[in-house]
Design a protein around this motif. Structure first.
Motif, PDB file in Angstrom:
ATOM      1  N   LEU B  19       0.852  -1.181   0.000  1.00  0.00           N
ATOM      2  CA  LEU B  19       0.000   0.000   0.000  1.00  0.00           C
ATOM      3  C   LEU B  19       0.900   1.248   0.000  1.00  0.00           C
ATOM      4  N   ALA B  20       1.070   1.851  -1.164  1.00  0.00           N
ATOM      5  CA  ALA B  20       1.992   2.987  -1.253  1.00  0.00           C
ATOM      6  C   ALA B  20       1.319   4.281  -0.814  1.00  0.00           C
ATOM      7  N   THR B  21       0.007   4.362  -1.022  1.00  0.00           N
ATOM      8  CA  THR B  21      -0.763   5.510  -0.549  1.00  0.00           C
ATOM      9  C   THR B  21      -1.881   4.944   0.313  1.00  0.00           C
ATOM     10  N   THR B  45       5.914  10.918  -4.041  1.00  0.00           N
ATOM     11  CA  THR B  45       5.827  10.939  -5.506  1.00  0.00           C
ATOM     12  C   THR B  45       4.581  10.207  -5.993  1.00  0.00           C
ATOM     13  N   THR B  46       4.301   9.100  -5.343  1.00  0.00           N
ATOM     14  CA  THR B  46       3.103   8.352  -5.722  1.00  0.00           C
ATOM     15  C   THR B  46       1.854   9.221  -5.572  1.00  0.00           C
ATOM     16  N   LEU B  47       1.814   9.984  -4.498  1.00  0.00           N
ATOM     17  CA  LEU B  47       0.659  10.851  -4.291  1.00  0.00           C
ATOM     18  C   LEU B  47       0.535  11.883  -5.423  1.00  0.00           C
ATOM     19  N   PHE B  86       8.604  16.799 -12.342  1.00  0.00           N
ATOM     20  CA  PHE B  86       8.932  15.429 -11.972  1.00  0.00           C
ATOM     21  C   PHE B  86      10.228  15.389 -11.160  1.00  0.00           C
ATOM     22  N   GLN B  87      10.255  14.477 -10.206  1.00  0.00           N
ATOM     23  CA  GLN B  87      11.465  14.313  -9.404  1.00  0.00           C
ATOM     24  C   GLN B  87      12.628  13.880 -10.301  1.00  0.00           C
ATOM     25  N   ILE B  88      12.333  12.950 -11.186  1.00  0.00           N
ATOM     26  CA  ILE B  88      13.319  12.547 -12.184  1.00  0.00           C
ATOM     27  C   ILE B  88      12.915  13.214 -13.492  1.00  0.00           C
TER      28      ILE B  88
HETATM   29  N1  LIG Z   1       5.410   1.797 -10.043  1.00  0.00           N
HETATM   30  C1  LIG Z   1       5.677   1.247  -8.840  1.00  0.00           C
HETATM   31  N2  LIG Z   1       5.620  -0.092  -8.671  1.00  0.00           N
HETATM   32  C2  LIG Z   1       5.880  -0.656  -7.476  1.00  0.00           C
HETATM   33  N3  LIG Z   1       6.199   0.023  -6.373  1.00  0.00           N
HETATM   34  C3  LIG Z   1       6.275   1.371  -6.467  1.00  0.00           C
HETATM   35  C4  LIG Z   1       6.026   2.047  -7.700  1.00  0.00           C
HETATM   36  N4  LIG Z   1       6.173   3.384  -7.504  1.00  0.00           N
HETATM   37  C5  LIG Z   1       6.507   3.519  -6.203  1.00  0.00           C
HETATM   38  N5  LIG Z   1       6.561   2.326  -5.573  1.00  0.00           N
HETATM   39  C6  LIG Z   1       6.852   2.101  -4.164  1.00  0.00           C
HETATM   40  O1  LIG Z   1       6.046   2.948  -3.418  1.00  0.00           O
HETATM   41  C7  LIG Z   1       6.744   3.488  -2.340  1.00  0.00           C
HETATM   42  C8  LIG Z   1       6.652   4.993  -2.356  1.00  0.00           C
HETATM   43  O2  LIG Z   1       7.433   5.500  -3.400  1.00  0.00           O
HETATM   44  P1  LIG Z   1       7.498   7.048  -3.727  1.00  0.00           P
HETATM   45  O3  LIG Z   1       6.134   7.549  -3.884  1.00  0.00           O
HETATM   46  O4  LIG Z   1       8.430   7.226  -4.871  1.00  0.00           O
HETATM   47  O5  LIG Z   1       8.161   7.643  -2.401  1.00  0.00           O
HETATM   48  P2  LIG Z   1       8.779   9.070  -2.132  1.00  0.00           P
HETATM   49  O6  LIG Z   1       8.544   9.928  -3.314  1.00  0.00           O
HETATM   50  O7  LIG Z   1       8.092   9.541  -0.904  1.00  0.00           O
HETATM   51  O8  LIG Z   1      10.232   8.845  -1.888  1.00  0.00           O
HETATM   52  C9  LIG Z   1       8.175   2.971  -2.432  1.00  0.00           C
HETATM   53  O9  LIG Z   1       8.320   1.899  -1.547  1.00  0.00           O
HETATM   54  C10 LIG Z   1       8.282   2.487  -3.840  1.00  0.00           C
HETATM   55  O10 LIG Z   1       9.145   1.388  -3.929  1.00  0.00           O
END
Ligand SMILES: Nc1ncnc2c1ncn2[C@@H]1O[C@H](COP(=O)(O)OP(=O)(O)O)[C@@H](O)[C@H]1O
Ligand SMILES: [Mg+2]
Lengths: 285, 249, 345
Positions: B19-21, B45-47, B86-88
């Motif tokens: 659960l990333a978000t 970033t996911t958010l 974008f971060q990247i």
């Molecule tokens: N496309 C994806 N597939 C699988 N896991 C992902 C993907 N994008 C992000 N994650 C996972 O979701 C979590 C949050 O990532 P991210 O949003 O990039 O964190 P932050 O930007 O706060 O550093 C991390 O554990 C990352 O590995």
């Protein structure tokens, strides 16, 4: 009715054996190998040569077809394919079409352009009655063999060490490398194995699918449909896709000959509209 | 008056079982300088990806100016005034900075579908692109291919490009990362100088930058909103320090 | 809710030099290159210098138009198609049938063929919108094969395996009769190629063309600068289909014959090869590639009439292994080089 279904299943199972190597190449190496059918054709012609020229038993031809196709696959992987794993898809497409053209013209040159026929051993030819349904013996043989192979594949992938390495490498190449998996070796072996299966499928399919130098071109679309509909992450996805395609194709050609050839395209278009990410693809994009 | 321009309701995003978000309900006010902080991997970033339509959420809603945009395509959100960096870096490697920014302006002005008129004949677009690039110190390299630019310049272009769309809500994902030290403050200054009704959501690790820039801060931990408050509240919250020191030290 | 908003940054600081340099840079993108002039001068010179080579010159012009149309799909929008000949073949059949049953005037046939192929392009473009490269390969290949099967099944209309013959186009616009040596035919094809290339050239330098390259270069970012990718791809694919159909019509009209081979898979592969030989993303690659490919194929079919396919395959493999980019970059070394500075492909 049931006979048609039966034939369709045999056809679909063959397609699965033919195409499953392609799903691995694609899932694992992200390589679009349109020349996959050429390996199948190699297996088919090995069988034809061994049986018709040297009179070797059909049962010996099957493993031989597997081995020869696998060796060809291994050699080509090491010499040519491996350089293109990182290349754009356009390059992979052009390259593998080039291989197909060479295979088609080369086969035509050595073997002639005619349809090749093989004489099946007597115990495999003809029909028999099973519970009131007329089934071709050879089709029954095909189904049993392909089903065994599919089960073996599933077991190899889920139970063995090689299988778990393979899945690790499919899921994430970098992680796999980090775990100390020798990715190039896994790739090469997998490619060879996939080519071998195609060769085996080509040998078994010579009777049902027909065999002539245009084989790789004719079946390219079938392989692509199996792989894009079935996805690359499971064994069962391509298996079901191949079955569906096989049954639809056979039934279509039998019941509505006029539009029979279009059944697979119809299936393809419906699939694209309903499930653009593949029928059995893992969620998300 | 505080009017909510950007809102999420119980937003969730799964990657497989992960659960990333995790149930994020966030409200951002018009004109806010809102910072989003949290350790690496917290899901910031996911958010942003969920907010901008780069990823579809597994559950929950996203609202822009009160309207549900959860299933709206990215480009339509941009048309409604929501854009991001974008971060990247996500740039057009074969384009020049000038072409890149000119295209963004052309799309904003709604002439992107024009088939037969050369883009160079829109002198207003070219002028605006040139002045935007100049503002970000990119005038000298505006005719080079993006891919050969030094990383810092590409970073600046990434931000300039978001500005070209003239967003009303701008989401910045670690904009200062990779920008040369001496240009960092300048960049954030340009962001601060945006008109007061432009809303900014900033992800940033440099706490000094965050505290000087933001008026409100949300802390994200393990995909969920850990706490939220004013700069004073967050900077004095010992739990926030613990989160950062514990996981990011 | 309007898009209008206070200018975020009026930058009075922008120097006039910057502005004018920007204008000059933008203008330079669409400037006519030296090699463009060479191409067209050479094409016309060929008419006078090689009067016995009209047929092969015509073949080149038709293939060039076909390849230039593919460039819009591949070089600009970044879609690898294995079935571009669906449109070429449809155009050929439409032109042939029209001449056989209704109107034998070529320009009419050309336009009708273009429109009908465009309709097929529009309809099928929706199928290639979603999905990966793999699904697109399947779809484009499938559509190509399906068209071939349609032509095969509707033998009562298309002549089936025998092809379509028995029509001969009348004078172009009622003015220019086709002659035995193919001179009119060549000029006709050249004129269509020229107009088609100029139209696609205008598209290439328009905001639309730039947005296509943006979609190809980075679809995620393209979305984030408000490029409606799907709409753009639909339009580009449709336009490409129109010109591919016209190329097919030219073939039918200049040879007075439509062979079922116009829909064969190898044509789709050939045109891909043509385009990558010449280089993608700047349109003239299709023309250069057509010249090279036609000459090679002509030569091959003399020395090995039956197995030239083998050598085409070999050429493809070698081309990829050497690196087609490197090969296709030769055009940059022409005077006033094109792509380095301006960010073309
Ligand atoms: N496309 C994806 N597939 C699988 N896991 C992902 C993907 N994008 C992000 N994650 C996972 O979701 C979590 C949050 O990532 P991210 O949003 O990039 O964190 P932050 O930007 O706060 O550093 C991390 O554990 C990352 O590995
Ligand atoms: Mg991040």
């Amino acid at each position: 009715m049931l006979t048609i279904l039966f034939d369709g299943i045999a056809y679909g199972m063959l397609l699965f054996i033919l195409a499953c190597g392609l799903t691995v190449t694609l899932g694992l190496m992200n390589f679009i190998n349109l020349a996959h059918g050429a390996f199948a054709m190699a297996g088919g012609y090995i069988t034809v040569i061994m049986m018709n020229r040297y009179g070797i038993s059909f049962y010996w031809c099957l493993p031989a077809a597997f081995l020869v196709a696998a060796v060809i696959g291994l050699v080509l992987e090491r010499t040519l394919y491996q350089w293109l794993y990182q290349a754009p898809h356009l390059d992979q497409v052009l390259f593998s079409i080039g291989i197909v053209f060479m295979a088609v013209a080369g086969t035509d040159y050595f073997m002639g352009g005619q349809q090749q026929l093989i004489n099946l051993p007597p115990e495999l030819s003809g029909r028999m009655e099973v519970m009131g349904v007329g089934v071709g013996r050879y089709r029954l043989f095909t189904i049993v063999l392909c089903a065994l192979l599919a089960i073996a594949l599933q077991l190899i992938l889920s139970k063995t060490r090689f299988g778990s390495r393979l899945r690790a490498a499919v899921d994430d190449r970098r992680v796999a490398m980090g775990l100390g998996i020798n990715v190039p070796v896994v790739f090469a072996l997998t490619f060879a194995f996939g080519s071998g299966l195609a060769g085996l499928g080509g040998a078994m399919g010579a009777e049902i699918l027909g065999l002539d130098p245009n084989f790789p071109l004719k079946f390219m679309i079938y392989f692509l449909i199996v792989v894009s509909v079935g996805g690359t992450s499971t064994v069962s996805g391509p298996f079901l896709a191949a079955l569906l395609l096989g049954i639809a194709d056979v039934a279509g050609k039998y019941y509505v000959p006029a539009i029979g050839p279009f059944v697979i395209y119809g299936l393809m278009i419906v699939m694209l509209i309903v499930r653009p990410n593949g029928l059995f693809a893992r969620g998300g994009r | 008056m505080s009017e909510i321009v950007l809102e999420t309701r119980n937003l969730k995003r799964r990657f497989g079982a992960f659960l990333a978000t995790n149930d994020v309900s966030l409200k951002v006010e018009r004109g806010a300088r809102h910072a989003l902080i949290g350790p690496n991997g917290a899901g910031k970033t996911t958010l942003i990806n969920l907010l901008t339509g780069v990823l579809p959420p597994s559950e929950g809603q996203v609202l822009l100016e009160g309207e549900d945009i959860t299933s709206l395509a990215s480009f339509k959100r941009v048309k409604r005034g929501l854009t991001r960096t974008f971060q990247i870096n996500q740039l057009f490697n074969e384009f020049t900075p000038l072409e890149t920014v000119a295209l963004a302006i052309a799309e904003r002005e709604g002439v992107g579908h024009n088939l037969f008129k050369s883009i160079s004949s829109y002198s207003k677009i070219t002028d605006e692109a040139a002045s935007l690039l100049a503002q970000f110190g990119l005038a000298s390299v505006m005719g080079e291919r993006t891919t050969i630019l030094p990383y810092g310049k590409q970073r600046l272009l990434e931000i300039a490009l978001a500005f070209a769309s003239k967003p009303r809500v701008l989401l910045l994902d670690e904009p200062a990362a990779g920008v040369p030290e001496d240009e960092r403050h300048e960049v954030l200054q340009i962001v601060s100088d945006l008109p007061a009704d432009v809303t900014v959501l900033l992800i940033e690790h440099d706490m000094d930058l965050v505290f000087s820039f933001a008026d409100r801060i949300s802390v994200l931990v393990a995909g969920a909103v850990f706490t939220e408050g004013t700069v004073a509240e967050i900077s004095s919250d010992p739990r926030v320090k613990a989160v950062y020191l514990g996981e990011n030290a | 809710m309007s898009l209008v908003q206070e200018p975020a940054m009026t930058a009075p600081s922008t120097s006039p030099e910057t502005t004018s340099r920007a204008a000059a840079l933008m203008k330079r993108r669409s400037r006519i290159r030296f090699y463009e002039i060479i191409v067209w001068v050479a094409a016309i010179a060929a008419y006078f210098l090689l009067p016995t080579k009209m047929l092969i010159l015509t073949e080149i012009a038709i293939l060039a138009l076909f390849a230039v149309s593919l460039d819009l799909v591949l070089g600009f929008a970044g879609i690898v198609s294995l079935g571009h000949t669906a449109f070429f073949g449809l155009g050929a059949y439409v032109a042939g049938l029209l001449a056989l049953h209704y109107v034998a005037e070529p320009v009419t046939g050309l336009i009708v063929a273009g429109v009908i192929s465009g309709v097929l392009g529009l309809l099928t473009s929706f199928l290639i919108l979603r999905g990966s490269d793999l699904t697109r390969l399947m779809t484009t290949l499938g559509i190509g094969l399906m068209m071939a099967e349609v032509a095969n099944q509707m033998a009562w209309l298309t002549g089936g395996a025998d092809g379509l013959s028995g029509f001969s186009p009348t004078a172009i616009l009622g003015l220019f009769e086709f002659d035995l040596f193919g001179q009119t035919g060549y000029l006709y094809c050249l004129a269509v190629l020229f107009v088609g290339t100029m139209i696609m050239r205008a598209i290439a330098f328009s905001p639309f063309g730039l947005s296509l390259k943006a979609i190809k270069g980075n679809p995620m970012r393209a979305g984030m600068i408000a490029v409606p990718a799907r709409k753009r791809i639909v339009i580009a694919y449709t336009i490409a289909a129109v010109f591919a159909g016209m190329a097919g019509a030219l073939l039918a009209q200049t040879t007075s014959f439509v062979s079922p081979d116009v829909l064969a898979f190898h044509r789709s592969a050939d045109v891909l090869l043509v385009l990558v030989i010449g280089g993608t993303g700047y349109l003239y690659g299709g023309i250069f590639g057509a010249v090279f490919f036609t000459l090679i194929k002509d030569w091959l079919s003399v020395i090995t009439p039956q197995y030239w396919m083998f050598y085409i395959g070999l050429l493809l493999v070698i081309l990829v292994l050497i690196g087609r980019d490197r090969l296709a970059r030769w055009v940059e070394y022409l005077p006033e080089r094109f792509s380095k500075k301006e960010g073309g492909q």
